[in-house]
Design a protein around this motif. Structure first.
Motif, PDB file in Angstrom:
ATOM      1  N   ILE A   4     -22.571  64.083  26.689  1.00 52.65           N
ATOM      2  CA  ILE A   4     -23.225  65.356  26.382  1.00 52.65           C
ATOM      3  C   ILE A   4     -23.114  66.279  27.592  1.00 52.65           C
ATOM      4  CG2 ILE A   4     -25.405  66.517  25.865  1.00 52.65           C
ATOM      5  CD1 ILE A   4     -26.234  64.184  24.200  1.00 52.65           C
ATOM      6  N   ALA A   5     -22.702  67.518  27.351  1.00 50.24           N
ATOM      7  CA  ALA A   5     -22.687  68.537  28.398  1.00 50.24           C
ATOM      8  C   ALA A   5     -23.926  69.415  28.247  1.00 50.24           C
ATOM      9  CB  ALA A   5     -21.431  69.394  28.307  1.00 50.24           C
ATOM     10  N   VAL A   6     -24.635  69.598  29.335  1.00 51.87           N
ATOM     11  CA  VAL A   6     -25.760  70.530  29.373  1.00 51.87           C
ATOM     12  C   VAL A   6     -25.296  71.765  30.133  1.00 51.87           C
ATOM     13  CG1 VAL A   6     -28.126  70.934  30.117  1.00 51.87           C
ATOM     14  CG2 VAL A   6     -27.424  68.644  29.343  1.00 51.87           C
ATOM     15  N   ILE A   7     -25.367  72.912  29.486  1.00 49.25           N
ATOM     16  CA  ILE A   7     -24.960  74.171  30.109  1.00 49.25           C
ATOM     17  C   ILE A   7     -26.227  74.992  30.306  1.00 49.25           C
ATOM     18  CG2 ILE A   7     -23.529  76.238  29.884  1.00 49.25           C
ATOM     19  CD1 ILE A   7     -21.657  74.620  28.087  1.00 49.25           C
ATOM     20  N   GLY A   8     -26.630  75.156  31.560  1.00 47.87           N
ATOM     21  CA  GLY A   8     -27.894  75.850  31.771  1.00 47.87           C
ATOM     22  C   GLY A   8     -28.289  75.965  33.222  1.00 47.87           C
ATOM     23  N   SER A   9     -29.569  76.181  33.431  1.00 49.35           N
ATOM     24  CA  SER A   9     -30.111  76.548  34.739  1.00 49.35           C
ATOM     25  C   SER A   9     -30.415  75.334  35.610  1.00 49.35           C
ATOM     26  CB  SER A   9     -31.391  77.362  34.552  1.00 49.35           C
ATOM     27  OG  SER A   9     -32.328  76.619  33.788  1.00 49.35           O
ATOM     28  N   ILE A  10     -30.305  75.575  36.919  1.00 48.89           N
ATOM     29  CA  ILE A  10     -30.645  74.588  37.932  1.00 48.89           C
ATOM     30  C   ILE A  10     -31.470  75.326  38.982  1.00 48.89           C
ATOM     31  CG2 ILE A  10     -29.736  72.881  39.556  1.00 48.89           C
ATOM     32  CD1 ILE A  10     -26.988  73.239  38.114  1.00 48.89           C
ATOM     33  N   SER A  11     -32.679  74.867  39.263  1.00 49.96           N
ATOM     34  CA  SER A  11     -33.509  75.605  40.213  1.00 49.96           C
ATOM     35  C   SER A  11     -34.545  74.696  40.846  1.00 49.96           C
ATOM     36  CB  SER A  11     -34.194  76.791  39.525  1.00 49.96           C
ATOM     37  OG  SER A  11     -35.095  76.342  38.544  1.00 49.96           O
ATOM     38  N   GLY A  38     -36.337  71.739  39.271  1.00 48.90           N
ATOM     39  CA  GLY A  38     -36.554  72.268  37.930  1.00 48.90           C
ATOM     40  C   GLY A  38     -35.337  73.001  37.404  1.00 48.90           C
ATOM     41  N   GLY A  39     -35.617  73.968  36.525  1.00 47.18           N
ATOM     42  CA  GLY A  39     -34.570  74.619  35.745  1.00 47.18           C
ATOM     43  C   GLY A  39     -34.452  73.880  34.433  1.00 47.18           C
ATOM     44  N   LYS A  40     -34.544  74.594  33.327  1.00 48.77           N
ATOM     45  CA  LYS A  40     -34.556  73.925  32.027  1.00 48.77           C
ATOM     46  C   LYS A  40     -33.278  73.125  31.794  1.00 48.77           C
ATOM     47  CE  LYS A  40     -36.755  75.491  28.551  1.00 48.77           C
ATOM     48  NZ  LYS A  40     -37.947  74.667  28.781  1.00 48.77           N
ATOM     49  N   GLY A  41     -32.151  73.656  32.255  1.00 51.85           N
ATOM     50  CA  GLY A  41     -30.909  72.917  32.085  1.00 51.85           C
ATOM     51  C   GLY A  41     -30.939  71.592  32.826  1.00 51.85           C
ATOM     52  N   ALA A  42     -31.328  71.641  34.108  1.00 55.21           N
ATOM     53  CA  ALA A  42     -31.395  70.426  34.914  1.00 55.21           C
ATOM     54  C   ALA A  42     -32.420  69.448  34.355  1.00 55.21           C
ATOM     55  CB  ALA A  42     -31.727  70.778  36.357  1.00 55.21           C
ATOM     56  N   LEU A 136     -27.898  73.626  25.063  1.00 54.15           N
ATOM     57  CA  LEU A 136     -28.075  74.965  25.651  1.00 54.15           C
ATOM     58  C   LEU A 136     -29.548  75.357  25.697  1.00 54.15           C
ATOM     59  CD1 LEU A 136     -25.306  76.914  23.693  1.00 54.15           C
ATOM     60  CD2 LEU A 136     -25.315  76.573  26.165  1.00 54.15           C
ATOM     61  N   GLN A 137     -29.868  76.242  26.649  1.00 53.72           N
ATOM     62  CA  GLN A 137     -31.185  76.890  26.712  1.00 53.72           C
ATOM     63  C   GLN A 137     -30.960  78.360  27.034  1.00 53.72           C
ATOM     64  OE1 GLN A 137     -30.334  75.195  29.653  1.00 53.72           O
ATOM     65  NE2 GLN A 137     -30.093  73.306  28.481  1.00 53.72           N
TER      66      GLN A 137
END
Length: 293
Positions: A4-11, A38-42, A136-137
């Motif tokens: 699975i690939a998660v494409i999103g934020s990293i923070s 955090g970050g929803k993607g991470a 995705l988010q």
């Protein structure tokens, strides 16, 4: 193992607990300072990894010390970061949170997350074609999200889209995704002035609305199915509960479970996650969740 690939934020979150919020020009003394990844993607990538899925992260960090820490954290959780870009002269994403008496004030600096472009994704199309699902988010640009959905449709890759934080989304793209998982607030933004039952029937086995401590609801083509959450004796921190739910929901689907079984898996995982501080620290491993089903 499914990929699975998660494409999103990293923070990263910087959290100050205080008994007094400063006025303009004022300095006060806080009680406690903590940092959390955090970050929803991470968050969702780590939930998937702990659920036992092979995870590939696509995102961006800045060329600062924080960016290095963010990538190391993902790699520590066995997440492939080959598709994570380090952008020059850009800060990594961060959230600055003041908490007083349980209430909070938050300043989000998207940084590199806001610069994930269509071309950044296009550079990894060959690797993305190997995925069994894309997650995705909404913490990256909407035009990039739409481009990813179009790519996945063309290549018959299922998309689980968690539309958080809430944004308006073109209806044509809602039609294209395989699974849509808003909470009640996000549902009301997406489907303004529409009844929940009416919209659920429009998207059978696709629209799964999370309802906090009540669980989640979807329509299976014949009936509305309410999947109740487990009762939790002590709630410590609800941050990241939705991300945990989505990660384990995707795991259940990838394992061939029904929507109901997959939602149950997500509910139990989220219930465990909120018993620990931090969006990522409380995410359980798959075996602990399975034991409670």
């Amino acid at each position: 193992m499914k990929k699975i690939a998660v494409i999103g934020s990293i923070s990263k979150d910087f959290v100050v607990t205080t008994e007094q919020i400063p006025n303009q020009g004022e300095t006060v003394v806080g009680k406690r300072f903590r940092t959390f990844f955090g970050g929803k993607g991470a968050n969702q990538a780590i939930a998937l990894s702990r659920a036992g899925v092979e995870v590939f992260m696509l995102g961006a960090v800045g060329d600062d010390a924080l960016g290095t820490d963010l990538i190391h954290n993902l790699e520590y959780h066995h997440i492939d970061c080959e598709m994570v870009s380090t952008l020059k002269d850009v800060s990594s994403g961060s959230a600055h949170i003041q908490i007083m008496n349980g209430d909070n004030r938050i300043v989000i600096v998207p940084g590199a997350n806001d610069l994930i472009s269509i071309s950044d994704v296009e550079a990894h199309y060959e690797k993305l074609k190997q995925m069994d699902m894309v997650v995705l988010q909404n913490e990256i640009p909407m035009e990039t999200i739409c481009a990813v959905i179009d790519f996945c449709v063309k290549n018959q890759i299922p998309v689980l889209y968690n539309p958080a934080p809430a944004k308006e989304i073109p209806e044509s793209y809602i039609d294209k995704v395989s699974y849509l998982t808003p909470n009640e607030h996000e549902f009301n933004i997406l489907f303004q002035n529409q009844e929940l039952s009416e919209v659920l029937r429009k998207y059978p086995n696709k629209l799964i609305v999370t309802l906090g401590d009540r669980g989640a609801i979807f329509y299976d083509g014949k009936n509305e199915i309410m999947v109740s959450a487990r009762e939790i004796a002590s709630i410590v921190d609800t941050t990241g509960a939705g991300d945990t739910f989505n990660g384990f929901l995707a795991k259940g689907i990838m394992d061939g479970g029904s929507i109901k079984q997959s939602v149950q898996l997500g509910n139990v995982a989220a219930g465990l996650a909120i018993q620990t501080e931090g969006a990522q620290d409380g995410i359980p491993i798959y075996e602990k969740v399975k034991a409670l089903l």
